[in-house]
Every structure is written in C-alpha cells, then in structure tokens.
Scaffold this motif. Structure first.
Motif, short mmCIF file in Angstrom:
data_model
loop_
_atom_site.label_atom_id
_atom_site.label_comp_id
_atom_site.label_asym_id
_atom_site.label_seq_id
_atom_site.Cartn_x
_atom_site.Cartn_y
_atom_site.Cartn_z
N GLY A 100 3.39 -5.68 -2.76
CA GLY A 100 3.06 -4.63 -4.09
C GLY A 100 2.23 -3.32 -3.54
O GLY A 100 1.76 -2.46 -4.46
N ARG A 101 1.61 -3.46 -2.25
CA ARG A 101 0.88 -2.63 -2.24
C ARG A 101 1.14 -2.16 -0.66
O ARG A 101 1.47 -0.65 -0.36
N ASP A 102 0.99 -2.73 0.63
CA ASP A 102 0.99 -2.20 1.75
C ASP A 102 2.52 -1.98 2.17
O ASP A 102 2.66 -0.84 2.75
N MET A 103 3.72 -2.68 1.38
CA MET A 103 4.99 -2.21 1.76
C MET A 103 5.30 -0.88 1.12
O MET A 103 5.82 0.14 1.94
N VAL A 140 -9.02 1.43 -0.05
CA VAL A 140 -8.37 0.56 -0.74
C VAL A 140 -8.17 -0.91 -0.53
O VAL A 140 -8.29 -1.72 -1.15
N LEU A 141 -8.03 -1.17 0.96
CA LEU A 141 -7.66 -2.45 1.40
C LEU A 141 -9.57 -3.25 1.25
O LEU A 141 -9.58 -4.32 0.81
N VAL A 142 -10.55 -2.57 1.65
CA VAL A 142 -11.73 -3.07 1.34
C VAL A 142 -11.96 -3.03 -0.06
O VAL A 142 -12.63 -4.34 -0.42
N ARG A 143 -11.80 -2.33 -0.97
CA ARG A 143 -12.12 -2.64 -2.32
C ARG A 143 -11.36 -3.68 -3.00
O ARG A 143 -11.95 -4.55 -3.60
N SER A 144 -9.90 -3.94 -2.49
CA SER A 144 -9.21 -5.00 -2.69
C SER A 144 -10.05 -6.44 -2.29
O SER A 144 -9.91 -7.27 -3.17
N GLY A 230 2.02 -9.29 7.28
CA GLY A 230 0.96 -8.37 7.32
C GLY A 230 0.58 -7.84 8.34
O GLY A 230 -0.06 -6.56 8.52
N ASN A 231 0.72 -8.35 9.38
CA ASN A 231 0.32 -7.92 10.79
C ASN A 231 1.30 -6.64 11.11
O ASN A 231 0.78 -5.45 11.59
N ALA A 232 2.55 -6.71 11.07
CA ALA A 232 3.62 -5.89 11.28
C ALA A 232 3.46 -4.74 10.17
O ALA A 232 3.40 -3.52 11.03
N VAL A 233 3.34 -4.95 9.09
CA VAL A 233 3.14 -3.73 8.15
C VAL A 233 1.96 -3.00 8.30
O VAL A 233 1.82 -1.89 8.41
N GLY A 234 0.86 -3.58 8.39
CA GLY A 234 -0.20 -3.12 8.77
C GLY A 234 -0.42 -2.24 9.89
O GLY A 234 -0.91 -1.16 9.93
N SER A 235 0.02 -2.71 10.96
CA SER A 235 0.23 -1.90 12.20
C SER A 235 0.89 -0.62 12.09
O SER A 235 0.67 0.23 12.90
N PHE A 274 11.41 -4.19 3.00
CA PHE A 274 10.78 -4.26 1.78
C PHE A 274 11.78 -5.18 0.76
O PHE A 274 11.59 -6.08 0.20
N CYS A 275 13.31 -4.76 0.92
CA CYS A 275 14.12 -5.55 0.26
C CYS A 275 14.45 -6.88 0.51
O CYS A 275 14.40 -7.88 -0.30
N PHE A 276 14.23 -7.23 1.99
CA PHE A 276 14.37 -8.41 2.28
C PHE A 276 13.14 -9.35 1.90
O PHE A 276 13.16 -10.56 1.74
#
Length: 308
Positions: A100-103, A140-144, A230-235, A274-276
C-alpha cells in the motif's frame, strides 16, 4: 587484467558497504539512536553505496551512460530477478505496508525519472528534486515504523575506535571500488565494441545488485521470503531518489535516447511487480518464473539492440 580489476572493484564495493554500515550502525547505537531509524536510514543507504559509488564516479568521469544505465539496470534486475528468484524458491508474501505504500512510491519514482529524462538531460535542479524526494520518503518510513512500534532489533555495538576505522575504511573501499568498476567496465566496453549504456545496464547493474540478490536468497531459504520484496522495492526507490539525485546534482547527466526505452520498460516492470504482488497477496512460483523469463528476454533485447 581488466576483468580481475573489475571483480576486485565489485568486492571492494560490497565489502566496503558492509564495513561502513557496521561502523555507522555501531556509532548510532552508542549514541542511543533507535534501531528502527538506523535500519531505515544508515542501513538502507549503506546497501545502496555500491550503486551510488559507481554512478557518481561514472558521472564525474564523463561516463554518464554507465551512471544512468546502472540505476535503470539495477532496478530492473532487483524487481525481476531478485523477487523472481525468491518467488521460485518460495512464494513471496506481500506485506500490507509495502503493497500500500512502497509499491506506489516505486512506480511514482520510475515515472518521475522518465519525465526527468525526456529532455535527454537530467539537470541539477531535477537532481535536487530527487534528493528532496528521498528525504520525504525516509520521513514517511520512520514515522510509520515508530507509530507501529517496530523497534525490537538490537544493534551490534563495537568499540568506538573500531567503528571509526570501519567507517573510514569502508568509505575508502567504496570510493576506490567505484573508480575501478567504472574504469575497467569502460575498457571492456571499448574492447568488445559494446556501448557504455549496455555495460551499465548489464555488467555493472548486476554486479552492484549482488548484495540485494544474496540477501534476499538467503532470507528466502530461511523462510523469510517476505524480506525479498521489501529489499528489492526499497532498493529501487533509493536508487532513483538517492543515487540518481546525488549523481545529477553533482554533474548534469546527458541521456542516451535508447535509455528512454529502458526507463519506460522499468515503469512497466514496476506495474507488473505490483500486479503480481497484489493478486493473492503474494508473488507465486509461476509469476516468479515469468519475471525471470522477462529479465532474460530483456537482456537479449538490449544486447541485440546494441549490435543491431
């Protein structure tokens, strides 16, 4: 000899990043900085140091094609190969926060990069905008994380003098490794008649993405396959906002028109990822096979394009 030096450069980049992260995390622990903030800032940026070193070194040495190609190629590799291989090992669940956020951040960043490239130049002011974006994303990440109380990880503390050595030594290894990778990748490109864009999209991109691939595969084998996405999307987000932001702020980057096609492919790959992840709240083995096959097809396409 240039191949050996290229490998040595990659080793310096990867191990330098490890030492830098360990030293910086230890100092943060000594200063009582919450581990969640350390993880979302120092560690996240530290794992992107190989890409950053290569892109900045390439940009300053006039090899902008390698710089931008590295960012785009690394992101396509992260999304298709890292997530795809982990999904083949074990279906990758889609955590609610990432879905809901990083993607969405990832797709938006890919579109933002494409828009910045349209004029065939990523200017300094656009780099500053990207850097402002990474600051906003970290906030945003730290607050979350703080809101959800995710701070149960203990930081590894080492003596302050050793921490400083780790930080200085790690930074030096990253700097020298980045120069070695760019110099020798450029020589390989010249010897084989390969464009620097192709080298950036393939050899350099894969080499600098090895930490993410190894980390995700190890996590998947241990049953923590959710870390992979998370690793792949964040990177990927850090690569665009942090690395391209710094590189273009230091020196405006000229854009090869062929890279516009690759940037458009990255947007499509981001949407597909995202769709997958959305369907069934996980990426299945079949979808993983499709992703790896897509990367192989993409690699064949850019090689054919180079020699056409």
């Amino acid at each position: 000899m240039m191949y050996l030096l290229l490998i040595v450069g990659f080793v310096l980049l990867i191990k330098g990043a490890d030492f830098f992260v360990d030293g910086a995390s230890s100092v943060a622990g000594i200063l009582k900085v919450p581990s969640v903030i350390v993880g979302l800032t120092i560690v996240s940026i530290g794992t992107s140091c190989p890409e950053a070193a290569v892109s900045i070194s390439a940009g300053l040495s006039g090899n902008a094609d390698i710089s931008l190609g590295n960012v785009i190629g690394s992101n396509i590799f992260n999304l298709l190969m890292v997530i795809g291989i982990c999904a083949i090992i074990k279906p990758v669940p889609s955590p609610k926060e990432i879905l809901g956020r990083d993607m969405f951040w990832n797709i938006a960043c890919s579109i933002l990069m494409f828009v910045a490239m349209i004029g065939l130049k990523v200017a300094r002011y656009e780099g500053i905008i990207l850097l402002a974006g990474i600051v906003a994303y970290i906030i945003v990440l730290v607050r979350s994380a703080l809101k959800s109380g995710q701070d149960d990880e203990e930081l590894k503390i080492i003596p302050i003098w050793l921490s400083i050595i780790y930080i200085i030594g790690g930074a030096a290894a990253i700097m020298f490794g980045g120069d070695m990778v760019v110099d020798n990748a450029s020589k390989i490109a010249e010897n084989f008649g390969m464009s620097k864009t192709l080298v950036g999209l393939t050899i350099v991109a894969i080499g600098t993405s090895l930490p993410e691939l190894v980390t995700s595969i190890v996590a998947a084998k241990k049953g923590n396959s959710g870390i992979a996405i998370g690793n792949a999307v964040g990177s990927s987000i850090f690569n665009i906002l942090f690395i391209l932001g710094i590189a273009s702020t230091l020196s405006p980057i000229a854009v090869d028109k062929d890279l516009l096609i690759d940037a458009a492919i990255l947007i499509a790959v981001s949407v597909m990822t995202f769709c997958f992840a959305k369907t069934g709240k996980s990426t299945s083995r079949i979808e993983g096979i499709i992703m790896v096959s897509c990367y192989c097809a993409y690699t064949a396409y850019i090689i054919a394009r180079c020699y056409a």
